[in-house]
Write an enzyme that holds these catalytic residues in place. Sequence first.
Site, short mmCIF file in Angstrom:
data_model
loop_
_atom_site.label_atom_id
_atom_site.label_comp_id
_atom_site.label_asym_id
_atom_site.label_seq_id
_atom_site.Cartn_x
_atom_site.Cartn_y
_atom_site.Cartn_z
CD GLU A 1 -3.39 0.48 1.73
OE1 GLU A 1 -3.42 -0.57 2.37
OE2 GLU A 1 -4.37 1.23 1.62
CD GLU B 1 -4.48 -0.47 9.15
OE1 GLU B 1 -3.80 -1.52 9.07
OE2 GLU B 1 -5.04 0.05 8.16
C1 BGC Z 1 -5.37 2.66 4.69
C2 BGC Z 1 -5.94 3.70 5.61
C3 BGC Z 1 -6.76 4.57 4.71
C4 BGC Z 1 -7.91 3.70 4.35
C5 BGC Z 1 -9.06 4.35 3.70
C6 BGC Z 1 -6.52 1.81 4.25
O1 BGC Z 1 -6.16 0.75 3.48
O2 BGC Z 1 -4.35 1.95 5.25
O3 BGC Z 1 -5.13 4.22 6.52
O4 BGC Z 1 -7.07 5.81 5.18
O5 BGC Z 1 -7.51 2.57 3.65
O6 BGC Z 1 -10.06 4.16 4.55
#
Ligand code: BGC
Length: 907
Positions: A470, A752
């Site tokens: 990501e 997270e």
């Molecule tokens: C990310 C988040 C991001 C979100 C959107 C995720 O995959 O890691 O931090 O803001 O997607 O809701």
Amino acid sequence: MEKNKLDIYDLKVEYRKNPLGIDNLNPRISWKLKGNERGIKQSAYKIQVALDENFSNIVWDTSFVKSEQSVHVKYDGPELKSKTRYYYRVQIKDQKGSKSDWSNTAYWEMGLVNKNEWEAEWITSDYKNQNEKLQSCPIFRKDFTVNDNIKKARIYISSFGLYELSLNGKRVGDYYFTPGWTTYDQRLQYQTYDVTDLLKEGDNALGVILGDGWYKGDLMWNDKRGFYGDQTAVIMQLHIIYQDGRKELLKTDQSWKSTAGPIIMSDIYQGEIYDAREEISGWNQPAFNAEDWSEVKILDQDKEILLAQENEAVKKIEKIKPEKIFTTPAGETVIDMGQNMVGWIHFKVEGKAGDKVILKHAEVLDQDDNFYTGNLRGAEQKIEYILKGDGQESFEPHFTFQGFRYIKLEVYPGEVDLSDFTGVVLHSDMERTGEFSCSNSMINQLFENIIWGQKGNFLDIPTDCPQRDERLGWTGDAQVFVQTASYNMNTALFFTKWLRDLKCEQIDNGSIPAVIPDPEVNISAEERIIPVEIEHTSAAWGDAAVIVPWTIYLTYGDEQILKEQYESMKAYIEYIRNQGENEYLWNTGFHFGDWLALDSKENSYKGATSDDFVATAYYAYSTSLFLKIAEILGYKEDVREYSDLLKKIKENFRKEFVTPNGRLSEPTQTAHVLALYFDLVKEENRKRIIDTLAEYVDQRDGHLTTGFVGTPYLCHALSSNGYPELAYKLLEREEYPSWLYPVTKGATTIWEHWDSIKEDGSFWPDAMNSFNHYAYGAIGDWLYQVVGGINTNEEEPGFKKIIIDPKPGGSLKSARVRHESMYGKIISEWKLIDNRMKMEIEVPPNTTAVVILPDALVDTVRENDILLKNNTHNIEGIYNYKDIDEGVELEVGSGKYCFDFKLDTPA
Ligand code: BGC
């Protein structure tokens, strides 16, 4: 320092010390003052800019300008010339009219200011037509000769993909991941290097390696590559000026040669494979025969998109040694760095040609203490090095980074010596500007985790996480963390660059992509990984367009960022206004909502607060900030229009979400936090809403339940509305869910999820479980602003006027915060000793501070042993004081102060 002497130091232009290669034609100059008297103020400044260090060839002399301004003074002289170095110095007068000496001389140097100065060609490697190793990173070389007596030499270079440049065998510069990540098809940075000392008389050679990077490599989570293009390329100009004034230009063109290098594969997510047997000895040195190398191909690519480096480049910032090596129950050999970090491992190794080192990287061990990579999803994070076999060899990757605490030695020849491994931490080279410590060591660890979250995720752009497939510039995450980040480090340039990409990628209808830069910016709706309906809508994500520039303005007093982003903010608000049937509510479209809140339904990431509530609340908040910005910039018509809009949004919000008796329709903590923090409810209803929030936190839920949207403001909403002790209770709680729960589990970064590792040691599902996600680290600004008490103020932003207002609480006996502002060091430190409090503060020159001595009994206040009451004329720097409900309020000038006082309500 002599008494009464005034010094000027830390001269910067566009936030940088002696930058090379800027292309801003009106760069802003800032300086700091130092003196040992209290109450220092600048009353006038004089700036001289010259073409030479002796200031005999002056191009701009402001003479004395009556002004307190010492930050962001715009260069306003004759047009600045390309490639030219400008020296500058500053002199000031203080409040008494005494003149300082001239500051030391500093400089900046212009880059290639005019696009038509790019005479070089974009070149790409054509070796792939002849070579089967399609993945490997191409290398390029060029021989040239130089006459003696060089005065100066500069290289300007950029690439599609990442480059590493060398001259006569030496790596040029200490920047990594160049040219950085931007909206490549419209904004591509070039870097400038001073190579005067690397050149030698006679034969010279330039070498370039190109890696796929963000441009061509894997991005997002669908095994998809080449989002921006499928051909890496480089463009470079070397400008030499000889002592006698002759000029020479060497540039990328058809005469360069290229071939495959020893980097067999390099990819941001996947890692790197390097075959040292394929190294070509002397490839980037003179006297090398490149006859069998391929011709390069000229690419017909835009040069208009080239612009000078805008933020601080990524550098190697620190090195850490591993803590230990051990064997897991599954028999794996694993090194523990003791810290979840981002960067790479540098290692030394010995073995035979063809022996291999294979390293895998992970953030955590699993429940059984085995190496765990499940949460990395599709990111391999694997480094493979094939030895050439001639004694000790060493290696570190080139165009990839890993997020890890543990390294598994999957393959390694011979005995492992731990001292052969070093963790190299890389991130954007922002100045560290903030520190926090207090008497609770768990909170200190939390603070360290916040800092590491920033180090790991501020690698050229603000990412959500640095490890899985990501690592994207999620706008919501950046918005939530920007305030904390800006206390910790000087983020002005970092976010300025990012906001320019945001502006550039803003959709025509005003909406903002959820990730900036958006790799899918040019991908058709049908082929997108993040569907358009999701990508371009969410509240609290898109609001980064307003909240981030506003925060940069507040922290650094930078009005230019407001001007630059003004139209973008306005378009974003207009976008919201055009959604749905009621222009004063935002009740349509997809929203991420209170992401990862604990009141979410089973199997959902979204908290219980409704989309309509969150979206309308943010609509009001962004509009309120935009309105302030319009006022600051003097756009009167917009002030009228958006005051009216804000009024109507609030009215509609109340109709929709506040009952006639003043209760919120949504019984969630986040709803209450937003209503309070964004100032959405009528004064007469506030009390009830505050009490309800306190009741939820304390009684009904017994802890926080908030997600990405509610968490950043939760403690603020409590502490500024009469419940500071409850905020402290949340902060100091160690059981799940809380900020300290991860600390009890040994976390060294912010997770997270509140429970990325659950109480029984199991994990959240691999689909989304990062151990380095800064969003919940947004509690950092509460530590700075409330525990430590350092605040700026909207009337005189950038800490020109400082509010020092600490609110001791919880079990804390002491706390200390430091923030290096644009004016210099601000310190606030307090200690509780029985029923007294000691408070030491430092206020930088050319600022004033309002200081609240919390809960102080006015009769007992002493400053360095001198009684304050009726005695301010005897205390230098203290202008006046007031006995107020919260304690004693003072107005002070610059200097160090040490207060001691009795508390009104001793603990
Ligand atoms: C990310 C988040 C991001 C979100 C959107 C995720 O995959 O890691 O931090 O803001 O997607 O809701």
